[in-house]
Write a protein that holds these residues in place. Structure first.
Motif, short mmCIF file in Angstrom:
data_model
loop_
_atom_site.label_atom_id
_atom_site.label_comp_id
_atom_site.label_asym_id
_atom_site.label_seq_id
_atom_site.Cartn_x
_atom_site.Cartn_y
_atom_site.Cartn_z
N CYS A 1 9.00 3.38 16.85
CA CYS A 1 8.24 4.43 16.18
C CYS A 1 7.64 5.39 17.19
CB CYS A 1 7.13 3.81 15.33
SG CYS A 1 7.70 3.02 13.81
N GLU A 2 7.12 4.86 18.29
CA GLU A 2 6.53 5.71 19.32
C GLU A 2 7.57 6.65 19.92
OE1 GLU A 2 4.87 2.93 22.04
OE2 GLU A 2 3.15 2.42 20.75
N LYS A 3 8.78 6.13 20.11
CA LYS A 3 9.85 6.94 20.68
C LYS A 3 10.19 8.12 19.77
CE LYS A 3 14.72 6.75 22.07
NZ LYS A 3 15.92 5.89 22.21
N PHE A 4 10.13 7.88 18.45
CA PHE A 4 10.49 8.93 17.50
C PHE A 4 9.27 9.64 16.93
CE2 PHE A 4 14.50 6.80 17.74
CZ PHE A 4 15.45 7.73 17.39
N GLU A 5 8.11 9.47 17.61
CA GLU A 5 6.86 10.13 17.23
C GLU A 5 6.53 9.90 15.75
OE1 GLU A 5 7.25 14.21 18.36
OE2 GLU A 5 6.97 13.77 20.49
N SER A 6 6.71 8.66 15.35
CA SER A 6 6.35 8.26 14.00
C SER A 6 5.41 7.08 14.11
CB SER A 6 7.61 7.91 13.20
OG SER A 6 7.29 7.69 11.84
N LYS A 7 5.08 6.45 12.98
CA LYS A 7 4.18 5.30 13.04
C LYS A 7 4.34 4.42 11.81
CE LYS A 7 0.21 7.48 13.05
NZ LYS A 7 -1.25 7.73 12.95
N LEU A 8 3.97 3.16 12.00
CA LEU A 8 3.85 2.24 10.88
C LEU A 8 2.38 2.22 10.50
CD1 LEU A 8 4.83 0.06 8.96
CD2 LEU A 8 4.55 -1.61 10.79
N ARG A 9 2.06 2.75 9.35
CA ARG A 9 0.66 2.85 8.91
C ARG A 9 0.24 1.56 8.22
NH1 ARG A 9 1.10 7.25 4.91
NH2 ARG A 9 3.21 6.47 4.71
N VAL A 10 -1.05 1.20 8.37
CA VAL A 10 -1.49 -0.10 7.88
C VAL A 10 -2.78 0.01 7.07
CG1 VAL A 10 -0.46 -1.28 9.85
CG2 VAL A 10 -2.86 -0.62 9.95
N THR A 11 -3.04 -1.05 6.30
CA THR A 11 -4.25 -1.13 5.49
C THR A 11 -4.50 -2.60 5.20
OG1 THR A 11 -5.32 -0.30 3.49
CG2 THR A 11 -3.01 -0.93 3.30
N ASN A 12 -5.50 -2.91 4.36
CA ASN A 12 -5.71 -4.27 3.90
C ASN A 12 -5.59 -4.30 2.38
OD1 ASN A 12 -8.30 -3.52 2.75
ND2 ASN A 12 -9.14 -3.62 4.81
N PHE A 13 -5.69 -5.50 1.80
CA PHE A 13 -5.43 -5.65 0.38
C PHE A 13 -6.38 -4.81 -0.47
CE2 PHE A 13 -6.51 -7.77 -3.65
CZ PHE A 13 -5.29 -7.66 -4.30
N TYR A 14 -7.68 -4.88 -0.18
CA TYR A 14 -8.66 -4.20 -1.03
C TYR A 14 -8.54 -2.68 -0.91
CZ TYR A 14 -10.50 -8.87 -1.43
OH TYR A 14 -10.61 -10.22 -1.67
N SER A 15 -8.31 -2.20 0.30
CA SER A 15 -8.09 -0.76 0.47
C SER A 15 -6.82 -0.31 -0.23
CB SER A 15 -8.02 -0.40 1.96
OG SER A 15 -9.23 -0.67 2.61
N SER A 16 -5.80 -1.18 -0.19
CA SER A 16 -4.54 -0.87 -0.85
C SER A 16 -4.72 -0.80 -2.36
CB SER A 16 -3.49 -1.93 -0.49
OG SER A 16 -2.25 -1.64 -1.09
N LEU A 17 -5.54 -1.69 -2.91
CA LEU A 17 -5.79 -1.70 -4.34
C LEU A 17 -6.48 -0.41 -4.78
CD1 LEU A 17 -5.40 -3.58 -6.78
CD2 LEU A 17 -7.73 -4.43 -6.39
N ILE A 18 -7.46 0.04 -3.99
CA ILE A 18 -8.16 1.29 -4.29
C ILE A 18 -7.21 2.48 -4.16
CG2 ILE A 18 -9.98 2.85 -3.51
CD1 ILE A 18 -11.54 0.32 -2.68
N SER A 19 -6.40 2.47 -3.10
CA SER A 19 -5.46 3.56 -2.87
C SER A 19 -4.42 3.64 -3.99
CB SER A 19 -4.76 3.38 -1.52
OG SER A 19 -3.99 4.50 -1.19
N HIS A 20 -4.02 2.47 -4.52
CA HIS A 20 -3.10 2.41 -5.66
C HIS A 20 -3.71 3.12 -6.86
CE1 HIS A 20 -2.66 0.10 -9.47
NE2 HIS A 20 -1.37 0.30 -9.27
#
Length: 455
Positions: free
Chosen positions: A406-425
């Protein structure tokens, strides 16, 4: 290429809108029929710009006949690229070549040799040679243990209700948790070659054969686009696409989603059977669908409750299982308001398939290296989407390669946790405003580090 004038095709206007997507009664076979109309495969199998006749290969396909039978007459470029990691398929393919096609592919995804996905795939194949060959047994132990637990707790749960309601209720919740875990665990197996553990998926009332289309061939490949049948099947109850005309009622799903989730398994089953009755030729039903009867029959003969109360208890079990199954699935990473969805502005009209996968996921990493939770909570989701035929036990060894790539291609793997994911959903169910992925948008999300993953 002439632009498509259908305004429903928003993010990639050069593509044609899938037929049957907005039909009231949706089915996976109709989704396949829609692809046959648009994919330019001419009744054969299309891979990139070549047409192949795989008819003779169906009975000898190492992954099983279904994968090829279901996809006849469609473009299987993405499936071919992502499901074969040993180089054998590429060597066999020329034998079945028929001719080239000049028809444009009705997808925006690319697999350039020097692109993100193809170069990552080479590194992953090399890394797999270093991984212990018996790792998959870890998943087998989990799967088999859950099955044994289900066989024990299910009749015990029924018997407990004849003795004490509080104990009966507690065991019902536990049994639903076990069945949820077993179902998600079985999902690990229907992505791969035919095997007996994939049938465990059907005990909950779902269908592994149906999900091989809706999940493996659609959602995994065309994630969050109008070709993602899992998105369309949730409509009109759950509307994830960020459309400006999204109604207040649709946005209110951010609050009543637990009700929808609880009835999802029943709803999917009803839809599947109605489609089969309406048109038997458009059906994935087979003997394994009878496994839905196993749970209540097992509970009835060994539990001690009457037939009526057994069916009522199994109905409650199904609701609890459905709630957990769908909740874990929709918070695994793809339904965040920070992800790309059809309606957003993509990076470009053509995009590397691997980059698209990263644009559509914000990964849950509450418990890095917890194999049980990864296997039973749709964990390690980005890597699972990128390489779906790998076992979850193998995925954790691939993180260093993915992060560095990902770093080579100037991208990223974005992360979160379960509760933040539930709110974001929930925020995604409300969201009407499109995201723009052309600029620095991805910096809005948290980055991932090897240290955080335990490396």
């Amino acid at each position: 290429m002439a632009l498509n004038t259908d305004r429903r095709q928003i993010s990639f206007p050069q593509l044609k809108y899938p037929p049957f997507r907005d039909d009231e009664l949706k089915s996976t076979i109709r989704w396949i029929k829609g692809k046959q109309i648009l994919d330019g495969a001419e009744g054969l199998w299309r891979i990139h710009d070549g047409l192949y006749d795989l008819t003779e290969f169906i009975p000898s396909h190492p992954g099983g006949a279904q994968w090829i039978q279901f996809t006849k007459g469609t473009d299987i470029t993405e499936q071919f690229e992502t499901h074969h990691l040993k180089g054998i398929a590429e060597s066999l393919l020329p034998k079945y070549f028929v001719r080239k096609t000049t028809a444009h592919r009705n997808q925006p995804f690319t697999f350039h040799e020097d692109g993100f996905y193809k170069t990552l795939k080479v590194k992953i194949i090399e890394k797999l040679q270093e991984i212990p060959p018996d790792l998959r047994k870890k998943s087998d132990y989990v799967s088999d243990s859950l099955l044994i637990a289900f066989l024990i707790v299910t009749p015990l749960c029924s018997w407990a209700w004849t003795q004490n309601a509080i104990i009966g209720a507690a065991l019902t919740i536990l049994d639903a948790y076990i069945l949820t875990s077993l179902t998600i665990c079985a999902h690990n197996y229907f992505h791969r070659a035919d095997n007996w553990r994939m049938y465990l998926f059907n005990i909950s009332g779902l269908s592994y054969a149906d999900w091989r289309i809706s999940h493996s061939m659609s959602h995994h490949i065309y994630t969050n686009t109008v070709y993602d049948v899992e998105i369309s099947m949730a409509e009109p109850f759950l509307q994830y696409l960020p459309r400006r005309d999204k109604s207040i009622w649709a946005q209110m799903a951010a609050f009543y989603w637990p009700i929808i989730h609880s009835f999802s398994i029943i709803g999917m089953a009803v839809s599947m059977y109605l489609s089969a009755l309406q048109n038997p030729k458009e059906s994935t039903l087979e003997w394994s669908n009878l496994l839905v009867l196993f749970g209540p029959v097992w509970m009835y003969f060994l539990g001690g409750l009457s037939l009526a109360w057994t069916l009522a208890l199994w109905f409650v079990m199904t609701l609890l299982t459905s709630l957990q199954f769908v909740m874990f699935g929709l918070t695994a990473g793809h339904h965040s308001h920070l992800n790309f969805f059809e309606g957003d502005t993509p990076r470009s009209e053509s995009i590397d398939w691997g980059i698209h996968q990263l644009d559509t996921v914000v990964e849950r990493i509450d418990t890095p290296h917890d194999h049980f939770k990864s296997l039973t909570r749709f964990g390690d989701h980005a890597l699972h989407h990128l390489f779906p035929t790998l076992d979850h036990a193998e995925l954790k060894y691939l993180y260093p390669i993915l992060i560095q790539h990902c770093e080579k291609f100037e991208s990223k793997l974005r992360v979160t946790n379960f509760y933040s994911s539930l709110i974001s959903h929930c925020k995604q169910l409300i969201r009407k405003k499109p995201n723009d992925f052309r600029g620095s948008y991805l910096r809005l999300s948290r980055d991932i580090s090897l240290r955080k993953l335990g490396f």
